[in-house]
Design a protein around this motif. Structure first.
Motif, PDB file in Angstrom:
ATOM      1  N   ASN A  58       0.821  -1.215   0.000  1.00 46.55           N
ATOM      2  CA  ASN A  58       0.000   0.000   0.000  1.00 46.55           C
ATOM      3  C   ASN A  58       0.854   1.263   0.000  1.00 46.55           C
ATOM      4  O   ASN A  58       0.535   2.239  -0.684  1.00 46.55           O
ATOM      5  CB  ASN A  58      -0.957  -0.002   1.191  1.00 46.55           C
ATOM      6  N   ALA A  59       1.948   1.242   0.751  1.00 46.26           N
ATOM      7  CA  ALA A  59       2.842   2.401   0.793  1.00 46.26           C
ATOM      8  C   ALA A  59       3.463   2.658  -0.577  1.00 46.26           C
ATOM      9  O   ALA A  59       3.625   3.813  -0.985  1.00 46.26           O
ATOM     10  CB  ALA A  59       3.930   2.184   1.845  1.00 46.26           C
ATOM     11  N   PHE A  60       3.802   1.583  -1.287  1.00 48.86           N
ATOM     12  CA  PHE A  60       4.357   1.734  -2.632  1.00 48.86           C
ATOM     13  C   PHE A  60       3.355   2.465  -3.530  1.00 48.86           C
ATOM     14  O   PHE A  60       3.708   3.431  -4.207  1.00 48.86           O
ATOM     15  CB  PHE A  60       4.717   0.370  -3.231  1.00 48.86           C
ATOM     16  N   TYR A  61       2.103   2.025  -3.524  1.00 48.77           N
ATOM     17  CA  TYR A  61       1.116   2.665  -4.398  1.00 48.77           C
ATOM     18  C   TYR A  61       0.725   4.057  -3.905  1.00 48.77           C
ATOM     19  O   TYR A  61       0.380   4.922  -4.722  1.00 48.77           O
ATOM     20  CB  TYR A  61      -0.097   1.768  -4.619  1.00 48.77           C
ATOM     21  N   ASN A  65       1.050   7.338  -6.338  1.00 48.00           N
ATOM     22  CA  ASN A  65       0.018   8.370  -6.463  1.00 48.00           C
ATOM     23  C   ASN A  65       0.542   9.760  -6.135  1.00 48.00           C
ATOM     24  O   ASN A  65       0.166  10.741  -6.771  1.00 48.00           O
ATOM     25  CB  ASN A  65      -1.173   8.057  -5.548  1.00 48.00           C
ATOM     26  N   GLU A  66       1.393   9.842  -5.132  1.00 50.51           N
ATOM     27  CA  GLU A  66       1.880  11.141  -4.671  1.00 50.51           C
ATOM     28  C   GLU A  66       3.038  11.680  -5.498  1.00 50.51           C
ATOM     29  O   GLU A  66       3.095  12.870  -5.775  1.00 50.51           O
ATOM     30  CB  GLU A  66       2.308  11.053  -3.211  1.00 50.51           C
ATOM     31  N   LYS A  67       3.969  10.797  -5.880  1.00 54.65           N
ATOM     32  CA  LYS A  67       5.213  11.285  -6.484  1.00 54.65           C
ATOM     33  C   LYS A  67       5.556  10.677  -7.831  1.00 54.65           C
ATOM     34  O   LYS A  67       6.547  11.052  -8.433  1.00 54.65           O
ATOM     35  CB  LYS A  67       6.364  11.063  -5.514  1.00 54.65           C
ATOM     36  N   GLY A  68       4.774   9.706  -8.264  1.00 47.30           N
ATOM     37  CA  GLY A  68       5.024   9.109  -9.570  1.00 47.30           C
ATOM     38  C   GLY A  68       5.799   7.809  -9.494  1.00 47.30           C
ATOM     39  O   GLY A  68       6.360   7.438  -8.457  1.00 47.30           O
ATOM     40  N   TRP A  69       5.812   7.131 -10.655  1.00 45.19           N
ATOM     41  CA  TRP A  69       6.412   5.801 -10.737  1.00 45.19           C
ATOM     42  C   TRP A  69       7.916   5.816 -10.454  1.00 45.19           C
ATOM     43  O   TRP A  69       8.435   4.953  -9.753  1.00 45.19           O
ATOM     44  CB  TRP A  69       6.109   5.214 -12.116  1.00 45.19           C
ATOM     45  N   ALA A  72       8.625   6.178  -6.800  1.00 45.01           N
ATOM     46  CA  ALA A  72       8.178   4.967  -6.100  1.00 45.01           C
ATOM     47  C   ALA A  72       9.190   3.835  -6.300  1.00 45.01           C
ATOM     48  O   ALA A  72       9.476   3.088  -5.365  1.00 45.01           O
ATOM     49  CB  ALA A  72       6.794   4.545  -6.587  1.00 45.01           C
ATOM     50  N   ARG A  73       9.733   3.712  -7.505  1.00 43.25           N
ATOM     51  CA  ARG A  73      10.753   2.682  -7.758  1.00 43.25           C
ATOM     52  C   ARG A  73      11.990   2.923  -6.892  1.00 43.25           C
ATOM     53  O   ARG A  73      12.548   1.995  -6.321  1.00 43.25           O
ATOM     54  CB  ARG A  73      11.148   2.648  -9.237  1.00 43.25           C
ATOM     55  N   ALA A  74      12.404   4.178  -6.797  1.00 45.44           N
ATOM     56  CA  ALA A  74      13.570   4.500  -5.967  1.00 45.44           C
ATOM     57  C   ALA A  74      13.276   4.203  -4.497  1.00 45.44           C
ATOM     58  O   ALA A  74      14.120   3.638  -3.787  1.00 45.44           O
ATOM     59  CB  ALA A  74      13.950   5.973  -6.151  1.00 45.44           C
ATOM     60  N   TRP A  75      12.079   4.561  -4.052  1.00 45.28           N
ATOM     61  CA  TRP A  75      11.664   4.267  -2.672  1.00 45.28           C
ATOM     62  C   TRP A  75      11.673   2.762  -2.434  1.00 45.28           C
ATOM     63  O   TRP A  75      12.125   2.292  -1.389  1.00 45.28           O
ATOM     64  CB  TRP A  75      10.278   4.866  -2.415  1.00 45.28           C
ATOM     65  N   ILE A 115      -5.806   4.018  -8.516  1.00 47.17           N
ATOM     66  CA  ILE A 115      -4.735   4.381  -9.438  1.00 47.17           C
ATOM     67  C   ILE A 115      -4.927   3.541 -10.681  1.00 47.17           C
ATOM     68  O   ILE A 115      -5.752   2.634 -10.715  1.00 47.17           O
ATOM     69  CB  ILE A 115      -3.322   4.122  -8.860  1.00 47.17           C
ATOM     70  N   ARG A 116      -4.172   3.824 -11.653  1.00 48.12           N
ATOM     71  CA  ARG A 116      -4.233   3.059 -12.881  1.00 48.12           C
ATOM     72  C   ARG A 116      -4.023   1.580 -12.576  1.00 48.12           C
ATOM     73  O   ARG A 116      -3.142   1.203 -11.834  1.00 48.12           O
ATOM     74  CB  ARG A 116      -3.106   3.542 -13.793  1.00 48.12           C
TER      75      ARG A 116
END
Length: 122
Positions: A58-61, A65-69, A72-75, A115-116
């Motif tokens: 859930n945190a990943f998605y 939503n907040e900062k983009g793909w 999120a990948r870096a996170w 989200i998509r």
């Protein structure tokens, strides 16, 4: 598990948990960084690997939503989360939800696009 999630109106996290059973592990632990990876996993939930996985998913998605793909990948990399496993869990979630829709346990009107390619129950 899925039927209970429908009845108790908590299907979204139950779908994710069920999908985790059919997917590869969300967290990975590279050699030499296993202790750090374990601590990060525990930061999501220290007493349940499954709950930690659901929360990390859930945190990943939320990050998408907040900062983009890209962010999120870096996170995910920083948190030892496999993006391939996230994608697999998303796919299985979708398949499970489609089956629940087919058999009438979930009504399409009860879904809202989050989200998509991912729906959640209202």
């Amino acid at each position: 598990m899925l039927i209970t999630g429908c009845v108790m109106k908590c299907l979204d996290p139950v779908l994710t948990a069920a999908a985790c059973f059919s997917s590869r592990n969300l967290f990975y632990a590279p050699l030499g960084e296993r202790d750090e990876a374990r601590e990060i996993r525990r930061s999501f939930c220290d007493n349940s690997d499954l709950m930690a996985t659901v929360r990390a998913y859930n945190a990943f998605y939320d990050m998408v939503n907040e900062k983009g793909w890209g962010e999120a990948r870096a996170w995910a990399t920083d948190n030892f989360i496999s993006v391939a496993a996230v994608t697999s869990i998303t796919s299985v979630r979708s398949q499970l939800l489609n089956e629940l829709l087919k058999i009438g346990l979930v009504n399409r009107r009860d879904l809202e696009p989050r989200i998509r390619r991912r729906n959640v129950l209202r």
